[in-house]
Design a protein around this motif. Structure first.
Motif, PDB file in Angstrom:
ATOM      1  N   SER A   1       0.833  -1.321  -0.162  1.00  0.00           N
ATOM      2  CA  SER A   1      -0.004   0.101  -0.018  1.00  0.00           C
ATOM      3  C   SER A   1       0.803   1.325  -0.151  1.00  0.00           C
ATOM      4  CB  SER A   1      -0.933  -0.056   1.381  1.00  0.00           C
ATOM      5  OG  SER A   1      -1.707  -1.247   1.174  1.00  0.00           O
ATOM      6  N   GLY A   2       1.934   1.223   0.820  1.00  0.00           N
ATOM      7  CA  GLY A   2       2.873   2.349   0.884  1.00  0.00           C
ATOM      8  C   GLY A   2       3.401   2.642  -0.509  1.00  0.00           C
TER       9      GLY A   2
ATOM     10  N   CYS B   1       0.999   4.016  -2.946  1.00  0.00           N
ATOM     11  CA  CYS B   1       0.766   5.491  -2.517  1.00  0.00           C
ATOM     12  C   CYS B   1       1.844   6.823  -2.956  1.00  0.00           C
ATOM     13  CB  CYS B   1       0.492   5.638  -1.182  1.00  0.00           C
ATOM     14  SG  CYS B   1       0.072   7.123  -0.457  1.00  0.00           S
TER      15      CYS B   1
ATOM     16  N   VAL C   1      -2.370  13.819  -3.549  1.00  0.00           N
ATOM     17  CA  VAL C   1      -1.947  13.058  -2.294  1.00  0.00           C
ATOM     18  C   VAL C   1      -3.598  12.452  -1.657  1.00  0.00           C
ATOM     19  CG1 VAL C   1      -1.281  13.048   0.159  1.00  0.00           C
ATOM     20  CG2 VAL C   1      -0.104  14.359  -1.666  1.00  0.00           C
TER      21      VAL C   1
ATOM     22  N   VAL D   1      -3.782   8.269  -1.200  1.00  0.00           N
ATOM     23  CA  VAL D   1      -4.134   7.796   0.073  1.00  0.00           C
ATOM     24  C   VAL D   1      -5.414   6.838  -0.052  1.00  0.00           C
ATOM     25  CG1 VAL D   1      -4.925   8.530   2.329  1.00  0.00           C
ATOM     26  CG2 VAL D   1      -2.937   9.820   1.299  1.00  0.00           C
TER      27      VAL D   1
ATOM     28  N   ALA E   1      -4.670   3.569  -1.715  1.00  0.00           N
ATOM     29  CA  ALA E   1      -3.738   2.669  -0.918  1.00  0.00           C
ATOM     30  C   ALA E   1      -4.597   2.289   0.204  1.00  0.00           C
ATOM     31  CB  ALA E   1      -2.866   3.483  -0.456  1.00  0.00           C
ATOM     32  N   LEU E   2      -5.589   2.866   0.764  1.00  0.00           N
ATOM     33  CA  LEU E   2      -6.459   2.407   1.749  1.00  0.00           C
ATOM     34  C   LEU E   2      -7.525   1.533   1.090  1.00  0.00           C
ATOM     35  CD1 LEU E   2      -7.410   5.473   3.427  1.00  0.00           C
ATOM     36  CD2 LEU E   2      -5.564   3.893   4.383  1.00  0.00           C
TER      37      LEU E   2
ATOM     38  N   PHE F   1       2.603  15.047   1.043  1.00  0.00           N
ATOM     39  CA  PHE F   1       2.427  13.527   1.509  1.00  0.00           C
ATOM     40  C   PHE F   1       3.524  13.589   2.648  1.00  0.00           C
ATOM     41  CE2 PHE F   1       4.469   9.482   0.950  1.00  0.00           C
ATOM     42  CZ  PHE F   1       3.063   8.812   0.967  1.00  0.00           C
TER      43      PHE F   1
ATOM     44  N   ILE G   1       2.258  13.997   6.313  1.00  0.00           N
ATOM     45  CA  ILE G   1       1.431  12.867   6.865  1.00  0.00           C
ATOM     46  C   ILE G   1       2.173  12.222   8.061  1.00  0.00           C
ATOM     47  CG2 ILE G   1       0.065  10.812   6.742  1.00  0.00           C
ATOM     48  CD1 ILE G   1      -0.521  11.762   3.965  1.00  0.00           C
TER      49      ILE G   1
ATOM     50  N   LEU H   1      -2.963   2.040   6.236  1.00  0.00           N
ATOM     51  CA  LEU H   1      -2.824   3.302   6.934  1.00  0.00           C
ATOM     52  C   LEU H   1      -1.348   3.446   7.288  1.00  0.00           C
ATOM     53  CD1 LEU H   1      -4.076   6.038   7.863  1.00  0.00           C
ATOM     54  CD2 LEU H   1      -4.915   4.992   9.704  1.00  0.00           C
TER      55      LEU H   1
ATOM     56  N   ILE I   1       1.048   3.987   4.642  1.00  0.00           N
ATOM     57  CA  ILE I   1       0.912   5.527   4.274  1.00  0.00           C
ATOM     58  C   ILE I   1       1.889   6.432   5.261  1.00  0.00           C
ATOM     59  CG2 ILE I   1      -0.376   7.392   3.719  1.00  0.00           C
ATOM     60  CD1 ILE I   1      -2.623   5.436   3.068  1.00  0.00           C
TER      61      ILE I   1
ATOM     62  N   SER J   1       5.432   7.893   4.418  1.00  0.00           N
ATOM     63  CA  SER J   1       5.383   9.346   4.184  1.00  0.00           C
ATOM     64  C   SER J   1       6.603  10.049   4.934  1.00  0.00           C
ATOM     65  CB  SER J   1       4.145   9.903   4.697  1.00  0.00           C
ATOM     66  OG  SER J   1       4.273  11.330   5.161  1.00  0.00           O
TER      67      SER J   1
END
Length: 310
Positions: A72-73, A76, A86, A90, A93-94, A150, A153, A222, A225, A229
């Motif tokens: 996911s990261g 993103c 951004v 996000v 990715a979620l 980004f 975050i 999450l 991310i 970030s």
């Protein structure tokens, strides 16, 4: 009475004792900067552990969270570097993390696979997907338009407090409300306590499992991310072993691995204990190799103590 009190608040008592002992040996431990540093470092594991709490309360396990974090990261930050907003990066990715979690739930509930086997397979598949996606190389946000937004975050501040701490607190407050004040929370505890009885009471057990693993995937994404970030890059091997830290936080927080007993508040205490141990050993310049051993010993003692008090 004393035994019941200790049993109920043993995680908090352990956290206080750890803090007192460490502060005696190192005067820098209780400084504001160090406490904020501990909370920021703990935030990623805490976010993952919050999702893991839902899973463990049902009597399950999720080994795929570290891989979900990495994939996911990577997605993103690659979108951010490609010029996408951004916000969109996000959200995507979620959604990816949630879908992987939901698939875990489907394999377990509909496919009748053991949670350990299902999530172990997913962990391997998603880790491979991350390596393919990144081509085995780090991905950075570069000089894209949204790079700084980004980065805020995971590395930004609000009122002199790191933003990841706010995210961690919001996650735990929402998780607590969901588990303690909504029907879904009662279903989760009921499922972990006795699955057959829960089925007979008319609750859709499969739907609860799918939703629980979806939450775990969402929160792992999450955390991915936030970490990506903060580092301004996605590493192909990011999140390796993070599932173990999350499980350890849940266990240290008093949640039973057999399900039905525990709380998300206990989990954040468990995550803080692990964070404090890591921080204390760093302050004392202890080798990272020994840190891993110490963490393992603490977890083992906590589980043995929990069994003794049952």
């Amino acid at each position: 009475m004393n035994r019941e009190f200790f049993k109920k608040y043993k995680s908090i008592i352990g956290l206080i004792l750890f803090s007192i002992i460490i502060s005696i040996f190192n005067k820098d431990f209780l400084t504001v900067n160090n406490i904020l540093n501990i909370l920021r470092q703990t935030s990623i594991n805490s976010i993952i552990a919050a999702g893991m709490t839902f899973v463990v309360l049902t009597g399950g396990i999720d080994l795929s969270v570290g891989s979900i974090l990495a994939f996911s990261g990577a997605v993103c930050i690659s979108m951010v570097s490609a010029g996408f907003s951004v916000f969109l990066a996000v959200i995507v990715a979620l959604i990816i993390g949630s879908i992987i979690g939901i698939l875990n739930g489907i394999f377990i509930s509909k496919g009748k696979l053991q949670p350990f086997i299902a999530t172990l397979a997913t962990m391997t598949i998603v880790r491979g997907a991350t390596l393919v996606f990144t081509d085995g190389r780090p991905i950075t946000s570069g000089g894209s338009k949204g790079a700084q937004a980004f980065r805020n975050i995971g590395a930004g501040y609000f009122l002199k407090i790191p933003i990841p701490i706010y995210i961690m607190v919001i996650v735990f407050l929402l998780s607590y409300y969901l588990l303690k004040h909504m029907k879904f929370g009662r279903y989760v505890y009921s499922l972990g306590g006795n699955e057959e009885a829960t089925k007979l009471s008319g609750i859709n057990v499969d739907k609860v499992k799918i939703f629980v693993y979806g939450i775990s995937g969402f929160l792992a994404a999450l955390a991915g991310i936030v970490m990506t970030s903060r580092l301004s890059s996605a590493q192909p091997n990011a999140g390796v072993g993070y599932e173990l830290d999350a499980i350890a936080s849940v266990v240290l927080g008093g949640t039973s691995l057999t399900g039905g007993v525990g709380s998300v508040l206990g989990t954040i205490v468990g995550a803080l204990i692990i964070g404090i141990i890591n921080n204390a050993l760093n302050l004392m310049n202890v080798s990272s190799y020994y840190q891993t051993m110490v963490k393992g010993i603490v977890i083992l003692l906590a589980v043995l103590l929990d069994r003794k008090n049952d």
